[in-house]
Every structure is written in structure tokens, then in C-alpha cells.
Write a protein that holds these residues in place. Structure first.
Motif, mmCIF file in Angstrom:
data_model
loop_
_atom_site.group_PDB
_atom_site.id
_atom_site.type_symbol
_atom_site.label_atom_id
_atom_site.label_comp_id
_atom_site.label_asym_id
_atom_site.label_seq_id
_atom_site.Cartn_x
_atom_site.Cartn_y
_atom_site.Cartn_z
ATOM 1 N N VAL A 297 58.233 70.028 33.015
ATOM 2 C CA VAL A 297 57.786 68.885 33.826
ATOM 3 C C VAL A 297 58.505 68.886 35.172
ATOM 4 C CG1 VAL A 297 57.768 66.370 34.019
ATOM 5 C CG2 VAL A 297 57.148 67.471 31.841
ATOM 6 N N GLU A 298 59.813 69.070 35.145
ATOM 7 C CA GLU A 298 60.605 69.076 36.390
ATOM 8 C C GLU A 298 60.168 70.225 37.295
ATOM 9 O OE1 GLU A 298 65.306 69.456 37.769
ATOM 10 O OE2 GLU A 298 64.783 69.224 35.649
ATOM 11 N N GLU A 301 56.645 69.423 38.784
ATOM 12 C CA GLU A 301 56.712 68.332 39.772
ATOM 13 C C GLU A 301 57.339 68.824 41.077
ATOM 14 O OE1 GLU A 301 55.489 65.427 39.911
ATOM 15 O OE2 GLU A 301 54.717 65.256 37.878
ATOM 16 N N TRP A 304 54.691 71.103 42.765
ATOM 17 C CA TRP A 304 53.601 70.343 43.380
ATOM 18 C C TRP A 304 54.095 69.522 44.573
ATOM 19 C CZ3 TRP A 304 52.119 68.676 37.805
ATOM 20 C CH2 TRP A 304 51.279 69.671 37.224
ATOM 21 N N GLY A 305 55.345 69.012 44.482
ATOM 22 C CA GLY A 305 55.880 68.238 45.593
ATOM 23 C C GLY A 305 56.158 69.103 46.815
ATOM 24 N N GLU A 308 52.582 70.367 48.234
ATOM 25 C CA GLU A 308 51.536 69.360 48.017
ATOM 26 C C GLU A 308 50.267 69.627 48.817
ATOM 27 O OE1 GLU A 308 53.174 66.126 51.316
ATOM 28 O OE2 GLU A 308 53.349 65.686 49.177
ATOM 29 N N CYS A 342 47.326 69.500 45.475
ATOM 30 C CA CYS A 342 48.385 69.090 44.554
ATOM 31 C C CYS A 342 48.749 67.617 44.743
ATOM 32 C CB CYS A 342 49.638 69.945 44.765
ATOM 33 S SG CYS A 342 49.415 71.678 44.320
ATOM 34 N N GLN A 343 48.731 67.148 45.979
ATOM 35 C CA GLN A 343 49.112 65.761 46.267
ATOM 36 C C GLN A 343 48.121 64.752 45.687
ATOM 37 O OE1 GLN A 343 49.239 65.830 50.533
ATOM 38 N NE2 GLN A 343 47.033 65.509 50.781
ATOM 39 N N TRP A 347 47.990 61.422 37.151
ATOM 40 C CA TRP A 347 48.985 61.551 36.087
ATOM 41 C C TRP A 347 48.346 62.117 34.815
ATOM 42 C CZ3 TRP A 347 53.853 61.861 36.862
ATOM 43 C CH2 TRP A 347 54.444 61.204 37.937
ATOM 44 N N LYS A 350 48.025 65.875 35.270
ATOM 45 C CA LYS A 350 49.357 66.476 35.160
ATOM 46 C C LYS A 350 49.787 66.580 33.695
ATOM 47 C CE LYS A 350 51.320 65.039 39.633
ATOM 48 N NZ LYS A 350 52.401 64.248 40.273
ATOM 49 N N TYR A 354 51.136 69.779 31.549
ATOM 50 C CA TYR A 354 52.423 69.790 30.853
ATOM 51 C C TYR A 354 52.240 70.268 29.417
ATOM 52 C CZ TYR A 354 53.881 66.494 34.578
ATOM 53 O OH TYR A 354 54.155 65.885 35.780
#
Length: 436
Positions: A297-298, A301, A304-305, A308, A342-343, A347, A350, A354
Motif C-alpha cells: 500500500v505504501e 501510494e 501514484w503520488g 500523479e 493516477c491522481q 479509493w 486502489k 492492493y
């Protein structure tokens, strides 16, 4: 190895000229026992010639450096009695196997992951060496003799074996001792049709219903065609009724019918047995076994961040097999949005990613047949055999070796190792009995 019609009685008759039968014959003859072999094929070791992609994976040396080699080797075997193989493995393990073939004139070589092969990398070399060993010891081999019946008498000779020849004639042999080395249900093109089970049952033994092992799994999944041909490094878990029963790591292969590759082959016996019981069976694939769920998950994220502005499909580039990406998008129901950034990921979407990267579930519907399997799980119930001698508790003088009994090994040479070990142990036990 031509039949001498005047020699129809032997102290020991071995049914089956496969790996365990050949090992038992050579060992018994070296002990001074009058030994002969019966086989329904036109040549010895027909199944051996088909093993290891024609190279014959004789054994596996990966556990040879363990302090207790036999105990480490035991973990590679399965059956109704988990500890049953241990006394046999203590008598004849990997070192003894390597030495045995060296003495016969067949040096071995080690390849990946401890796999041991003849130095020539040809299974034919193993058969050639055994043919020479049989000739050196003047061991009669009666070929084209399909055993159709075995009877037991309290008087001498104890065993009467009726065979059918290729011309449908019946030939009768007698012996004081009998070894069943008939194999299981794999390699049916080599004549291993499970007939040994019926012979054992006629003598009072119980059969643990056989299922294919070391075999490909059929799964139910809508996008199998798109996955076909993809190979990934990952971890696979077999779940029966929702509970994990075994896990293996390595190269997983996707195919139009389902899943294959070394981890799947190792897991297949568990799947086959649970399917036979009517359980719900699932394969769960972990595409990122080196990371925990939280770390995945980390990682995603952060990815994607950081990127983005990139398309979602592009965000998987570099750490997921390229051909997997379109299927992942279908699983997340965004395959019709090729320009999704990606932005803009929800949820819910996502969460789908995951889960798939750590627990991608496939419903198992079956296995390939015995024709495709490399081993048989199941066989004659080992509770009816003496563990260190492999003699029948029900019929004195009857011994078993190899795949005919309820013992099967993992992928990688362990089933042949059991054949060598059990053939040797049975012959040695008979020698001790005869010569006190």
C-alpha cells in the motif's frame, strides 16, 4: 535377458523393472539372493527414460548438507503417515545414491537447486548402466510379461505369479519372496497402469485412492487467455475451504487452462486431494512476496503520488510484468478508461489493486490427468507395511517399493530418490531375513 524356459522358479521375484525394481534387483543379487524381474514392457526402465525431460533427475542434493540429512529429506515427502519414509531414508539417502551410481559407473552432475543428473544429461545412460549391471550379475529379466494374478500358499513355493505374454499365452512363475515395484498411475505410456494396486488388494491390502501429483492446475478465471504464456516470480498458496494448507515460491506460469510452474506443481497434490473430498479449493497468488500488505500500500501510494500526472497503466511499468497490466485494469473495471490519471484513482479502485498484488485468487476446478502428472499421490496404505523393511504386515514375504505405496515426493528428483531408497531398503531387509 532372454527367458530361460527351464528357470521358472526364483528365490525372489520382482514385479516391475522400473527404478525401485532395478535397485532392488541389483541390491538383492549382490547379497547373494537368486533374483529375477518380471515386466510387461519390451524393455526395462521405460518410465525412467521419460523423466526429467529426457535427462533423468536422479536425486536432489539440496538437503545433503543438513546436520540430519534424513530428517531434512523427510520434509520433501507426503502420505497418510508423515514419518513413514524416515527409517528408509536413514538407510539409503542422497550420499548413498550418488555413491551407488558412481560404483555402477555413472557419475552424476549437479545443476540448478541441487538437481542431480547423469553427467551425460541423458536418461538413456541410466538405463544403459542398469542393463550392464543386470548382465554383470546374471539377473534374469522376463519382459513382455504382464502379471495378471498372484496367489499365496502356506507351502513351498509360497508365491505363484501368472503372467500374460504379448501373444496372450499364460506363463506361471513361482518364488519364495515377492516384491511389488509396479509404480503408480503416472507414465501410463510406459506401462504403469496401476495394476499393482489390484494385485495388492487381492492379497488383502487397502488402497488410498490415488490422485495426480506434480501436475498442472485448472482454474476458473475470465481472462486466462490474456494471461497465457506469462511467467512471473511470486508466491502461491493453496486454500481449502478458505484455509491455507501449503505455500510455495518460485516461477509461476499462466496458461489458457490455468496455472503451472514449480510452485504450482508442488502444491498440486494438496489441491487434488481436497478436490477429491469435495472441498472448495483456491490458488492465491502473491505478485509481490517480498513486501507486506502495508508495504505494498505504501509503495503504490508513493508511486501514484510521485507520478500523479501519469496514466494508471503507466504507473505499473517496471515492477509488474507488462502483459499483466491490461488484466489488472480489467479487474479494477478501468480498462475502458485508458487515459485515467493516477491522481484521479478512486479509493475503491486502489483497494482492488492492493488486493490483487498480494492476494490474486483463482478458483481451482481440477488438475490435469495422470497422463500429465509426474507423480501419484496415494497408493497402498503404509499402515499395512513395516516401516524399516517395507514388508507386508498381512502377507509375510511380500515387500513393496517405490510409487506403489502411499508415499510421494516433491518436484525435483525426490520421487526417484524414494524409488532408490525403498528398493534398497526392501532388498537389504530380505537379505537380513534370509541370511540372519
Amino acid at each position: 535377458m532372454n527367458e530361460d524356459q527351464t528357470s521358472m522358479h526364483h528365490k525372489l521375484l520382482i514385479i516391475g523393472a522400473g527404478a525401485s525394481g532395478l535397485m532392488a534387483a541389483v541390491t538383492a543379487r549382490d547379497l547373494g539372493i537368486d533374483t529375477a524381474i518380471l515386466d510387461g514392457n519390451d524393455r526395462i526402465g521405460k518410465k525412467i527414460s521419460m523423466t526429467g525431460d529426457g535427462r533423468c533427475n536422479i536425486t536432489n542434493e539440496s538437503t545433503a548438507t543438513e546436520t540430519d540429512e534424513a530428517a531434512a529429506l523427510l520434509r520433501k515427502y507426503h502420505g497418510g503417515q508423515s514419518d513413514f519414509p524416515l527409517p528408509v531414508l536413514r538407510q539409503f539417502g542422497i550420499r548413498q545414491t550418488i555413491d551407488f551410481f558412481h560404483v555402477l559407473g555413472l557419475p552424476l552432475t549437479r545443476l540448478k537447486e541441487g538437481f542431480m543428473y547423469p553427467m551425460s544429461l541423458q536418461a538413456a545412460s541410466v538405463l544403459d548402466i542398469f542393463e550392464l549391471a543386470l548382465e554383470d550379475r546374471s539377473i534374469p529379466v522376463y519382459l513382455n510379461r504382464k502379471v495378471v494374478d498372484v496367489t499365496v500358499s502356506k507351502e513351498h513355493p509360497r508365491f505363484t505369479i501368472t503372467c500374460r505374454t504379448e501373444t496372450e499365452e499364460q506363463v506361471v512363475y513361482t518364488s519364495e519372496y515377492l516384491f511389488l515395484c509396479t509404480g503408480g498411475l503416472t507414465g501410463q505410456n510406459a506401462g504403469t497402469d496401476g495394476s499393482g494396486y489390484e494385485l495388492a488388494r487381492r492379497l488383502g491390502h487397502t488402497l488410498v485412492e490415488p490422485v495426480p501429483a506434480i501436475v498442472q492446475l485448472k482454474v476458473q478465471y475470465p481472462h486466462l487467455k490474456a494471461l497465457s504464456g506469462i511467467k512471473i516470480q511470486g508466491q502461491a498458496h493453496i486454500l481449502a475451504n478458505g484455509e491455507v494448507v501449503r505455500s510455495e515460491s518460485g516461477e509461476i506460469h499462466f496458461a489458457e487452462y490455468g496455472l503451472s510452474g514449480p510452485p504450482i506443481l508442488q502444491l498440486s497434490r494438496k489441491a487434488a486431494f481436497h478436490l477429491a473430498r469435495g472441498d472448495s479449493v483456491t490458488v492465491s497468488v502473491d505478485l509481490m512476496p517480498g513486501r507486506t500488505e502495508e508495504e505494498v500500500v505504501e509503495f503504490l501510494e508513493m508511486n501514484w503520488g510521485t507520478f500523479e500526472h501519469r496514466k494508471v497503466a503507466e504507473s505499473f511499468t517496471g515492477f509488474i510484468h507488462k502483459k499483466l497490466i491490461p488484466v489488472l485494469l480489467k479487474e479494477a473495471d478501468i480498462d475502458q478508461q485508458p487515459d485515467l490519471l493516477c491522481q484521479d484513482l478512486s479509493w475503491r479502485t486502489k483497494g482492488v489493486f492492493y488486493k490483487i498484488l498480494k492476494r490474486w485468487d483463482f478458483k481451482v476446478t481440477g488438475t490435469h490427468s495422470f497422463e500429465n502428472a509426474q507423480a501419484t499421490a496415494g497408493g497402498i496404505d503404509t499402515r499395512e507395511l513395516v516401516a524399516d523393511t517395507l514388508e507386508s504386515k498381512l502377507v509375510p514375504g511380500l515387500y513393496m517399493a517405490g510409487e506403489v505405496m502411499d508415499v510421494d515426493g516433491d518436484f525435483g528428483g525426490y520421487n526417484l530418490q524414494w524409488a532408490w531408497s525403498s528398493g534398497y531398503a526392501a532388498a537389504m531387509a530380505l537379505g537380513k531375513h534370509i541370511f540372519k
